[in-house]
Design a protein around this motif. Structure first.
Motif, short mmCIF file in Angstrom:
data_model
loop_
_atom_site.label_atom_id
_atom_site.label_comp_id
_atom_site.label_asym_id
_atom_site.label_seq_id
_atom_site.Cartn_x
_atom_site.Cartn_y
_atom_site.Cartn_z
N PRO A 136 0.83 -1.22 0.00
CA PRO A 136 0.00 0.00 0.00
C PRO A 136 0.86 1.27 0.00
O PRO A 136 1.92 1.30 0.63
CB PRO A 136 -0.79 -0.11 1.31
CG PRO A 136 -0.73 -1.54 1.68
CD PRO A 136 0.54 -2.10 1.12
N ASP A 138 0.67 4.11 1.45
CA ASP A 138 1.04 4.77 2.71
C ASP A 138 2.18 4.02 3.41
O ASP A 138 2.99 4.60 4.11
CB ASP A 138 -0.17 4.98 3.64
CG ASP A 138 -0.85 3.68 3.98
OD1 ASP A 138 -0.49 2.62 3.39
OD2 ASP A 138 -1.75 3.69 4.84
N GLU A 165 -0.76 6.08 -6.77
CA GLU A 165 -0.71 6.56 -5.38
C GLU A 165 0.73 6.50 -4.84
O GLU A 165 1.18 7.41 -4.14
CB GLU A 165 -1.61 5.71 -4.46
CG GLU A 165 -3.10 5.82 -4.74
CD GLU A 165 -3.51 5.14 -6.05
OE1 GLU A 165 -2.88 4.13 -6.42
OE2 GLU A 165 -4.43 5.65 -6.71
#
Ligand code: ADP
Ligand code: MP5
Ligand code: MG
Length: 583
Positions: A136, A138, A165
Motif C-alpha cells: 500500500p 502509505d 498513489e
C-alpha cells in the motif's frame, strides 16, 4: 546536505516574484517550462529551512534548471566517517537479479550503502513473473520517511512503482525532503515480457516524478510508451525519444539500447537538453541479462552518491555492468530462458570462500615429495621432476626445498604448480606458508616445529590443504583438532633424506593411524621393495597411501620409478579393505 542544496539553489537562482503565481499556471523563470516542472515548497519545508526567505506560493525550478554541480556530494565536512548512501524505492525480485535485490548488490559492489523502500513483492524466477503483491502507498511512504528522516540518502533511485498513489506520495515526500540526486528507472515490463506496472502510471511518471528527476533511464519499449507509442527501434528514434522525454523535466535522459535489434554494438543515448552522447558497448553473448536495467540505474545512483557528475557516473556504471555480464556469461542459475545478473561475482568465488576443503583422501595414494639436491644431482629442474612423477602416476605432490633462497623457491613452486594444474594434481609446499600463499598452491605440509597448524589454518582459510608430520597418536589428534586435513606419519623405515629422524616402524605407523581421526600417509624410506608391507591388508581404514622421496627422485628415470611403486600400491588396494580397528 538538504540545507546546503537549497541554499545553493537560492543563491544561484533568483526566487523572483515571477514564481509567485499559482502552481497550475506559472512557468519557471529559469527554464521557461510549464507548471509540471515546478518544484513546490511546502510550509513544512520552509519551517525546516528558515534560511530560505520565500513565501508559500513561491516555487523552486525543476531539477533540470539546476546547475550541474549542485548534485555533487560533499563527503568531507563532517567529523565522523561517512559512506555514500542510496535509497532505492523499488520492487522485490525473488530471483534476485533485478529489483531491490539488484540495487542492493550493485550498490554494495560499488562501495555504497543502500537502503530500501519496497513497493511490491514479486514472485519471479528465470522463467518469468508468477505473481505481484503490491505494498500500500502509505506503507511505501512510511519506509521512505523512516530512511530519509534518520539515515538520509544522497541519491534516491526508483524502480518498479506499481501505482499512481505510490508515485504521488513519493513525489510529495521528495518535495518535502529533497535529496541531491534522483534516478528514475521507469520500469514497466520485465525483460521476460511480464507487466510490472500498467500504462495507468504513465501520466503520474510524466507529470509528477520526471520533473524531479536528475536522470530517467527508459529501455526502448519504455521510451516508446512514455512518448505515446511511437516506435523506438533505431538510434535516430532513441535521440528523438530522449528529446521528448527531456521536455518532461528531468536533467538527463538515458535511453538504453539493450533491446536494439540485431546489432553487435549496443548504443545507449544520453541527453541533457544540449549535448548528445552515444555510448557504445559490445553485446555480450549471455542468457544472464535479467536485471541489467535495474543494475545500470542503481550503479549510476551509487556513482552519483559518491560525488561523480552524470557522464562519468554513467560510463563507470556501464563498465561495471560489462564486467558483471562478461564474468558471468556462462553461469547457470535456474532453468528458464533468462538468468539473473550476478552482481557480487568478485565476492562470490565460492570455491575460494567455501568452507569445504578441496582435499580428497584418495589423493594420498602415491604422494611424491621432491628433493632439490637429488634433482640437482640428476640434472633436472624441480618442475621437470614433478612432471615425470605425475606422468608415472603420482596423485599428489609436495615441493620440499631446503637449499634455494626464497625467490628461487617461489619460481620453482610456480613452474611446478603450472605443471600440476595441467594434470589436475594437487601441489603442496613444504614448511613455507608464505611461498604457498604467494603462488596460490593447493596447501602446505608442516612439521611439528613449523608454524602451528591452527595459525596456518587461520591464515590459509578453509579451502587449502594442510598436512602435518606426526609420530604419535596424540600429535595426530591435535593436528585434527587444529584443522589439519591429513597426517604424514614416519619414518616408517630408516632414511637418509631426513637427518636425526626417529624411525617409528610399521607398528608406530599403525598406532598413529588408529589414534588419528584424519587420513594418514606413510613416509620414510618407502620404495617399491617395501610399499606392499606398509599397505598390506588388513590395514587401518585411514591409511591412504605412501609418500616417497628417494625411490622416485634419486633414480635415473623418475617416471618409470614412480610407475613401479604405483603398481605395487595398486596391487595392495585390490585386497578387500575391511577396516581393522584392533591394535
Ligand atoms: N547482452 C548485453 N551485452 C552488453 N550490454 C548489455 C546487454 N544487454 C543489455 N546491455 C546493457 O545493459 C543496460 C540495460 O539495458 P536494457 O537491456 O536496454 O535495459 P532493461 O534491462 O531495462 O530492459 C544497457 O546499458 C545496455 O546497453
Ligand atoms: C521487481 C522488479 N523490478 C524491476 C524489474 C526489471 O528487470 P530488468 O532490469 O531486467 O528490466 C524486474 N524484473 N523486477
Ligand atoms: Mg528494465
Amino acid at each position: 546536505m538538504a540545507v546546503q542544496l537549497l541554499q545553493e539553489v537560492s543563491t544561484r537562482l533568483p526566487l523572483s516574484t515571477t514564481h509567485d503565481k499559482p502552481l497550475a499556471k506559472s512557468a519557471c523563470t529559469v527554464c521557461g517550462l510549464g507548471s509540471r516542472n515546478l518544484y513546490g515548497i511546502t510550509p513544512t519545508r520552509l519551517r525546516n529551512f528558515p534560511s530560505l526567505t520565500v513565501s508559500t506560493s513561491e516555487y523552486l525550478p525543476t531539477r533540470k534548471c539546476l546547475p550541474r554541480d549542485v548534485i555533487r556530494a560533499d563527503m568531507g565536512t563532517e567529523e565522523s566517517r561517512r559512506i555514500p548512501r542510496v535509497l532505492t524505492v523499488a520492487g522485490s525480485d525473488s530471483g534476485a537479479g533485478a529489483g531491490i535485490q539488484a540495487d542492493m548488490k550493485a550498490c554494495g559492489a560499488l562501495g555504497v550503502y543502500c537502503t530500501t523502500a519496497i513497493t511490491a513483492v514479486t514472485a519471479q524466477n528465470t522463467v518469468g513473473v508468477q505473481g505481484i503483491h503490491e505494498v500500500p502507498a502509505d506503507f511505501v511512504a512510511s519506509q521512505v520517511k523512516s530512511v530519509l528522516l534518520d539515515i538520509g540518502a544522497d541519491v534516491v533511485k526508483t524502480g518498479m512503482l506499481p501505482s499512481v498513489e505510490i508515485i504521488r506520495s513519493l513525489c510529495d515526500i521528495l518535495r518535502t525532503y529533497p535529496v541531491k540526486g534522483l534516478v528514475v528507472d521507469p520500469v514497466l515490463i520485465s525483460t521476460s515480457g511480464d507487466e510490472l506496472a500498467g500504462p495507468a502510471i504513465l501520466d503520474a511518471l510524466r507529470d509528477d516524478l520526471f520533473p524531479l528527476a536528475d536522470l530517467v533511464t527508459p529501455n526502448l519499449p519504455e521510451a516508446s510508451a512514455i512518448i505515446g507509442g511511437d516506435p523506438v527501434t533505431t538510434v535516430a528514434e532513441m535521440r528523438e525519444a530522449a528529446e521528448a522525454i527531456h521536455q518532461l523535466g528531468p536533467r538527463y535522459v538515458l535511453v538504453k539500447g539493450g533491446h536494439l535489434p540485431g546489432t553487435n554494438t549496443l548504443i545507449d543515448v544520453l541527453y541533457d537538453g544540449v549535448e548528445w552522447h552515444e555510448l557504445p558497448g559490445s553485446r555480450i553473448e549471455t542468457r544472464n541479462t535479467h536485471g541489467t536495467g535495474c543494475t545500470l540505474a542503481s550503479s549510476i545512483a551509487a556513482e552519483l552518491a559518491k560525488g561523480q557528475s552524470m557522464l562519468p557516473a554513467v560510463l563507470a556504471s556501464k563498465r561495471y555492468l560489462k564486467d558483471v555480464l562478461e564474468e558471468n556469461a556462462t553461469l547457470k542459475i535456474g532453468e528458464g530462458k533468462q538468468g539473473p545478473v550476478n552482481h557480487l561475482f568478485k565476492l562470490s568465488d565460492w570455491e575460494k570462500s567455501s568452507t569445504q576443503s578441496k582435499f580428497r583422501p584418495e589423493s594420498l595414494l602415491l604422494y611424491a615429495v621432491t628433493d632439490s639436491s637429488m634433482n640437482k644431482t640428476w640434472g633436472r629442474s624441480t618442475s621437470e621432476a614433478v612432471r615425470a612423477a605425475i606422468e608415472g602416476g603420482a596423485t599428489i605432490v609436495q615441493i620440499r626445498e631446503k637449499e634455494a633462497d626464497t625467490g628461487e623457491f617461489l619460481q620453482e613452486a610456480e613452474t611446478s604448480l603450472k605443471v600440476a594444474r595441467d594434470y589436475g594434481i594437487p601441489l603442496l609446499i613444504n614448511d613455507r606458508i608464505d611461498i604457498a600463499i604467494a603462488c596460490d598452491a593447493d596447501g602446505v605440509h608442516l612439521g611439528q616445529s613449523d608454524l602451528p597448524v591452527a595459525r596456518a589454518r587461520a591464515i590459509l582459510g578453509p579451502g587449502k590443504i594442510i598436512g602435518v608430520s606426526c609420530k604419535t597418536p596424540e600429535q595426530a589428534e591435535k593436528a585434527w583438532k587444529d584443522g589439519a586435513d591429513y597426517v604424514g606419519s614416519g619414518g616408517v623405515y630408516p632414511t637418509n633424506t631426513k637427518k636425526d629422524n626417529k624411525t617409528i616402524g610399521i607398528e608406530g605407523l599403525r598406532e598413529v593411524c588408529y589414534g588419528s581421526p584424519i587420513p594418514v600417509v606413510a613416509i620414510g624410506g618407502i620404495s617399491g621393495a617395501n610399499a606392499a608391507e606398509v599397505m598390506a591388508y588388513p590395514r587401518p581404514e585411514n591409511l591412504k597411501g605412501v609418500a616417497v622421496v628417494s625411490a622416485f627422485f634419486n633414480q635415473p628415470d623418475v617416471k618409470k620409478a614412480t610407475a613401479a611403486v604405483k603398481s605395487v600400491v595398486e596391487e595392495c588396494l585390490k585386497d578387500v579393505s575391511v577396516p581393522n580397528t584392533s591394535s
